[in-house]
Design a protein around this motif. Sequence first.
Motif, PDB file in Angstrom:
ATOM      1  N   ARG A  23       0.836  -1.197   0.000  1.00 30.69           N
ATOM      2  CA  ARG A  23       0.000   0.000   0.000  1.00 30.69           C
ATOM      3  C   ARG A  23       0.876   1.255   0.000  1.00 30.69           C
ATOM      4  NH1 ARG A  23      -4.290   0.282   4.691  1.00 30.69           N
ATOM      5  NH2 ARG A  23      -2.566   1.252   5.772  1.00 30.69           N
ATOM      6  N   LEU A  24       0.427   2.273  -0.692  1.00 30.17           N
ATOM      7  CA  LEU A  24       1.173   3.528  -0.737  1.00 30.17           C
ATOM      8  C   LEU A  24       1.269   4.139   0.649  1.00 30.17           C
ATOM      9  CD1 LEU A  24      -0.178   5.207  -3.992  1.00 30.17           C
ATOM     10  CD2 LEU A  24       2.030   4.098  -3.629  1.00 30.17           C
ATOM     11  N   GLU A  25       2.358   4.834   0.870  1.00 31.80           N
ATOM     12  CA  GLU A  25       2.594   5.496   2.145  1.00 31.80           C
ATOM     13  C   GLU A  25       1.499   6.515   2.425  1.00 31.80           C
ATOM     14  OE1 GLU A  25       5.882   8.648   3.531  1.00 31.80           O
ATOM     15  OE2 GLU A  25       6.650   6.835   2.576  1.00 31.80           O
ATOM     16  N   GLN A  26       1.016   6.525   3.656  1.00 33.87           N
ATOM     17  CA  GLN A  26      -0.026   7.456   4.079  1.00 33.87           C
ATOM     18  C   GLN A  26       0.593   8.498   5.007  1.00 33.87           C
ATOM     19  OE1 GLN A  26      -3.322   7.120   3.038  1.00 33.87           O
ATOM     20  NE2 GLN A  26      -2.510   5.490   1.746  1.00 33.87           N
TER      21      GLN A  26
END
Length: 99
Positions: free
Chosen positions: A78-81
């Motif tokens: 998952r993309l960095e939040q």
Amino acid sequence: MPPAVAVSNRTSRSARLGLRATPEQEAVLRRAADVAHKSLTEFILDSACQAAEQTLLDQRLFLVSGRQYQAFMDLLERLEQPNEGLRDLLSHKAPWDKA
């Protein structure tokens, strides 16, 4: 770090453990217990619990179901939040780095 399983309340002890040692092993254990200002039982239990906890913490093999593995992989990919709390935490010096 103190062991999570402290040997502090003698009245709550109900399990009995037995072991055999050589005279040399007993002498070393008694000397170490004396140096630690503990009874032989306290010293052996504290040491054994510490070793057991470390053994359990050192486990590097985790068995999970296929579904759990896939969920974990999805999280990794998952993309960095943005995380303001983490950003704030990392903006401060560690207590041990302060002069």
